[in-house]
Design an enzyme around this catalytic site. Structure first.
Site, short mmCIF file in Angstrom:
data_model
loop_
_atom_site.label_atom_id
_atom_site.label_comp_id
_atom_site.label_asym_id
_atom_site.label_seq_id
_atom_site.Cartn_x
_atom_site.Cartn_y
_atom_site.Cartn_z
N ASP A 183 -0.48 -5.86 -0.88
CA ASP A 183 -1.12 -4.58 -1.18
C ASP A 183 -2.53 -4.57 -0.58
OD1 ASP A 183 -1.40 -2.03 -2.62
OD2 ASP A 183 -2.85 -3.12 -3.82
N THR A 191 -2.90 2.25 1.33
CA THR A 191 -4.21 1.58 1.37
C THR A 191 -4.33 0.65 2.58
OG1 THR A 191 -3.32 -0.07 -0.17
CG2 THR A 191 -4.68 1.67 -1.11
N THR A 192 -3.20 0.11 3.04
CA THR A 192 -3.22 -0.72 4.25
C THR A 192 -3.29 0.18 5.48
OG1 THR A 192 -1.86 -2.35 3.11
CG2 THR A 192 -2.05 -2.58 5.49
N ASP A 252 1.94 1.32 -7.61
CA ASP A 252 2.06 2.07 -6.35
C ASP A 252 3.16 3.13 -6.44
OD1 ASP A 252 0.03 0.66 -5.23
OD2 ASP A 252 1.25 -0.56 -3.90
#
Length: 485
Positions: free
Chosen positions: A41, A74-75, A348
């Site tokens: 994550d 988020t990545t 998530d």
């Protein structure tokens, strides 16, 4: 992984690039106190990296902003930002002014939003089968799907319990406490619940000179505690939830003995933040003194029972009064690392469903939207002139980092894969994407690989804003305070 402390933004983006996509690699991060975290994550990786470079810290904040806005991607947002910064470097080398680049990138981001909205499809209820059932069911239980425009994830409590496997994870329409009962019956129907901050402990410093006085003190203590227990019973309470006390035990063994005799189930050491959730779920009020122990302040539930789970026990409350306001997800796992990663994955998933509630539109996954965006922006760039055309082209090329990285992480030839993907999109296949399971390019919608539109629009908007902020910086000054002794 060693945390790149003095890393610049590009190094930070490269560090988490390998964790993008379903075939992305995990990172093992060891904290200063020796705690180990295994995750892929992006937000968690960046949060635990000790980044000192001021510009690189902006990427950490960018990841946090994406986590708040969309909860997913988020990545991707950091990878896109790193790619845009690369594009800025090549544009600066051509002599284009930073202000011109940042303004053109803002226009390109706005154009990207229009294109994404054009290729998105509205959400219908049939899509729910393609998403995690527990996450979907949890969100649908706490909102009205017809009118809701947001989801308060505080209404969904995630409880982690060591033991069992991930398959044992369940959604409970009620409450779960990982503590076992401290006395009284282990199963109660038609329960009346009272969450309290009372201290059923008598604390005084008394100096006694003989056994008679000691007997009297003990009798007084027994009477004092018995009076408290009788008042609790009189109110109709048969399940007592006692808040954790910081200074001392909130309840004595003598009090537990009397409560058990009165057939009152006791769950002690309930966390302070859990009390609010209990009140919302059962319709009760937190009780701070004996005077407030009244029937109208108590909550109700159909069943409260203590259940054996492996080697330990949990307390489950079902059939709560305010059904539809809160739910609990009980996560099981064989070890702490599995539990933590399952918790992050479920969070998530919940955030993805929240995105769909906020913006009810889906787009294809597998690098399809980024490739389509890149192609459309290239076409639009041909209608422009001057510096703006260069900047739009650079922005479009930078977006191809997502399909390139997905192919790379899946073990495919990234150049050949992205070239074929670009070709398929040029032929009008808008939903063609990288199928990492089959190792080829397919219609990604037929494979049920979709993502909320909000994730992509938020990522592009936030990444371009961060690049604009970095491009406006022309120097870094370290402010040191001089202390004269």
């Amino acid at each position: 992984m060693p945390a790149p402390k003095a890393a610049n933004p590009k190094t930070v983006a490269d560090a988490i690039r390998t964790s993008l996509g379903p075939r992305g690699m995990d990172k093992m991060i060891q904290a200063g106190n020796g705690d180990v975290t295994i995750t892929n994550d992006g937000a968690t990786i960046l949060k635990q990296m000790q980044v000192l470079h001021p510009a690189a810290k902006m990427l950490v904040e960018l990841s946090k902003a994406q986590d708040v806005e969309a909860g997913d991607g988020t990545t991707s947002v950091v990878v896109i930002c790193g790619s845009l910064l690369d594009a800025c470097t090549s544009l600066l080398e051509k002599g284009i002014h930073p202000t011109s680049i940042s303004e053109a990138f803002q226009k390109a981001a706005a154009k990207s939003m229009e294109i994404i909205e054009g290729i998105s499809t509205p959400v219908v209820s049939q899509n729910s089968g393609t998403l995690s059932p527990i996450a979907v069911d949890a969100v649908l239980k706490v909102i009205n799907p017809a009118t809701a425009t947001n989801v308060d994830l505080n209404d969904i409590k995630i409880v982690k319990k060591l033991g069992g496997t991930i398959e044992d994870t369940e959604l409970i329409d009620g409450l779960v406490f990982t503590q076992k009962t401290s006395g009284g019956p282990s199963r109660l129907e038609k329960a009346k619940i009272g969450p309290t901050m009372l201290n059923a402990v008598m604390e005084n410093n008394v100096v006694v000179s003989d056994y008679t006085q000691m007997d009297r003190v003990l009798r007084e203590e027994r009477q004092y505690i018995l009076d408290i227990v009788k008042k609790i019973k009189k109110a109709g309470c048969n399940v007592l939830l006692i808040q954790k006390s910081i200074l001392r035990d909130a309840v004595s063994d003598l009090a537990l003995h009397f409560l058990a005799k009165m057939k009152i189930m006791v769950v002690k050491d309930v966390e302070r933040e859990d009390i609010e959730f209990v009140c919302k779920s059962t319709g009760c009020r937190p009780i701070a003194s004996l005077d407030h122990f009244l029937p109208e302040n108590l909550g109700s539930a159909e069943l409260v029972e203590e259940i054996q789970t492996g080697t330990s026990k949990i307390v489950k409350i079902t059939g709560v009064a305010n059904v539809g306001r809160t739910v609990t997800v009980l996560i099981r796992g064989s070890n702490k690392l599995v539990l933590e990663e399952a918790d992050r994955s479920l969070h998530d998933a919940l955030c993805v469903i929240r995105c769909l509630v906020k913006k009810r539109a889906l787009i294809a996954g597998g690098g399809a939207p980024e490739t389509e965006l890149s192609l459309r922006l290239m076409e639009y760039a041909n209608t422009l002139t001057g510096m703006e055309q260069y900047c739009f082209r650079a922005f479009a090329e930078a977006l191809e980092v997502i399909p390139f990285t997905l192919a790379e992480n899946a073990g495919l030839n990234p150049i050949a894969t992205v070239t074929e993907l670009r070709n398929r999109h040029a032929q009008g296949e808008k939903t063609a994407g990288i199928n990492v399971r089959k190792g080829c390019i397919t219609n990604i919608l037929e494979e049920n690989v979709v993502q909320p539109m909000l994730v992509s629009t938020s990522a592009i908007h936030l990444a371009s804003e961060t690049v604009k902020s970095i491009m406006k910086i022309d120097d870094i000054k370290n402010h040191r305070i001089k202390i004269e002794l």
